[in-house]
Write a protein that holds these residues in place. Structure first.
Motif, PDB file in Angstrom:
ATOM      1  N   LYS A 123       0.807  -1.224   0.000  1.00 50.35           N
ATOM      2  CA  LYS A 123       0.000   0.000   0.000  1.00 50.35           C
ATOM      3  C   LYS A 123       0.838   1.272   0.000  1.00 50.35           C
ATOM      4  N   ASP A 124       2.147   1.148   0.314  1.00 46.96           N
ATOM      5  CA  ASP A 124       3.014   2.321   0.338  1.00 46.96           C
ATOM      6  C   ASP A 124       3.711   2.558  -1.000  1.00 46.96           C
ATOM      7  N   LEU A 125       3.519   1.657  -1.967  1.00 47.92           N
ATOM      8  CA  LEU A 125       4.187   1.798  -3.257  1.00 47.92           C
ATOM      9  C   LEU A 125       3.260   2.473  -4.265  1.00 47.92           C
ATOM     10  N   ASN A 156      11.115   3.331   6.666  1.00 43.57           N
ATOM     11  CA  ASN A 156      11.873   3.028   5.463  1.00 43.57           C
ATOM     12  C   ASN A 156      11.018   3.319   4.230  1.00 43.57           C
ATOM     13  N   PHE A 157      11.612   3.966   3.231  1.00 39.39           N
ATOM     14  CA  PHE A 157      10.919   4.224   1.978  1.00 39.39           C
ATOM     15  C   PHE A 157      11.306   3.114   0.993  1.00 39.39           C
ATOM     16  N   PRO A 158      10.435   2.169   0.705  1.00 37.64           N
ATOM     17  CA  PRO A 158      10.793   1.081  -0.213  1.00 37.64           C
ATOM     18  C   PRO A 158      10.817   1.546  -1.666  1.00 37.64           C
ATOM     19  N   LYS A 159      11.447   0.750  -2.508  1.00 37.72           N
ATOM     20  CA  LYS A 159      11.480   1.066  -3.932  1.00 37.72           C
ATOM     21  C   LYS A 159      10.117   0.823  -4.564  1.00 37.72           C
ATOM     22  N   ALA A 160       9.759   1.718  -5.473  1.00 36.11           N
ATOM     23  CA  ALA A 160       8.532   1.545  -6.236  1.00 36.11           C
ATOM     24  C   ALA A 160       8.833   0.758  -7.510  1.00 36.11           C
TER      25      ALA A 160
END
Length: 205
Positions: free
Chosen positions: A98-100, A169-173
């Motif tokens: 949901k964060d991507l 943490n900001f994951p890769k999209a």
């Protein structure tokens, strides 16, 4: 007459739109994004705070008045002043995480609005809510007056490719880049010793 501030007046002429912030003592031409054409009608849409401008031969223009209504004397006296609202909505996303973001098309752009008393290069930093980590750094060429810097929600990482903001943490999209997740951040604008800061909350649509 402006619906919020009676000192702000909008004037349609044969040569475009003019505006006064001091009840007619001095006037400025609304030049950016507005052609030099006859203006036949002006209507303020109060709910959306829009000025609807009817021209001769060049269709209709709609101007957002939220920024204009912030141009009080305190703002005009400041060397730099952030005018971005305290909340913003992230672009709609899709996918298992949901964060991507979904990158079938480029993300929408956020508009960082500010006032600069003088023209020149300004630095715009996006930081975590504790001002410990710089998440993104932008450079914008300002002109004297209202300015808008476009930002695509991208964050940059450290050498390990990860960005942490108070443990987040900001994951890769899908496009391999990293973008903001919802939360509170600080925006700082500066030029030399002049600066202004504002906290902003990013929310999901």
């Amino acid at each position: 007459e402006d619906s919020i501030d009676e000192n702000i007046l909008y004037l349609g002429t044969d040569y475009g739109v003019y505006i006064t912030l001091n009840a007619g003592q001095s006037w400025m031409r609304w030049s950016k994004g507005m052609p030099n054409v006859p203006v036949h009608d002006l209507v303020i849409q109060q709910r959306e705070k829009h000025l609807v401008i009817g021209t001769h031969g060049r269709s209709i223009y709609i101007a957002d008045l939220k920024l204009i209504e912030q141009l009080n004397q305190k703002t005009l006296d400041a060397p730099l002043k952030l005018l971005t609202e305290a909340t913003a909505k992230l672009p709609r996303h899709a996918g298992k995480n949901k964060d991507l973001y979904s990158h079938s098309r480029p993300p929408h752009m956020m508009r960082i609005n500010y006032y600069a008393k003088q023209a020149g290069i300004v630095a715009i930093e996006l930081l975590d809510s504790a001002n410990r980590n710089v998440i993104q750094l932008l450079a914008d060429t300002a002109h004297a007056g209202l300015n808008t810097c476009k930002y695509n929600y991208e964050v940059f990482g450290n050498a390990s490719g990860k960005v942490y903001v108070i443990g987040a943490n900001f994951p890769k999209a899908e496009d391999g880049k990293r973008y903001l997740i919802k939360g509170h951040y600080n925006i700082r604008i500066s030029r030399g010793k002049d600066r202004d800061e504002k906290q902003i909350e990013f929310m999901e649509k």
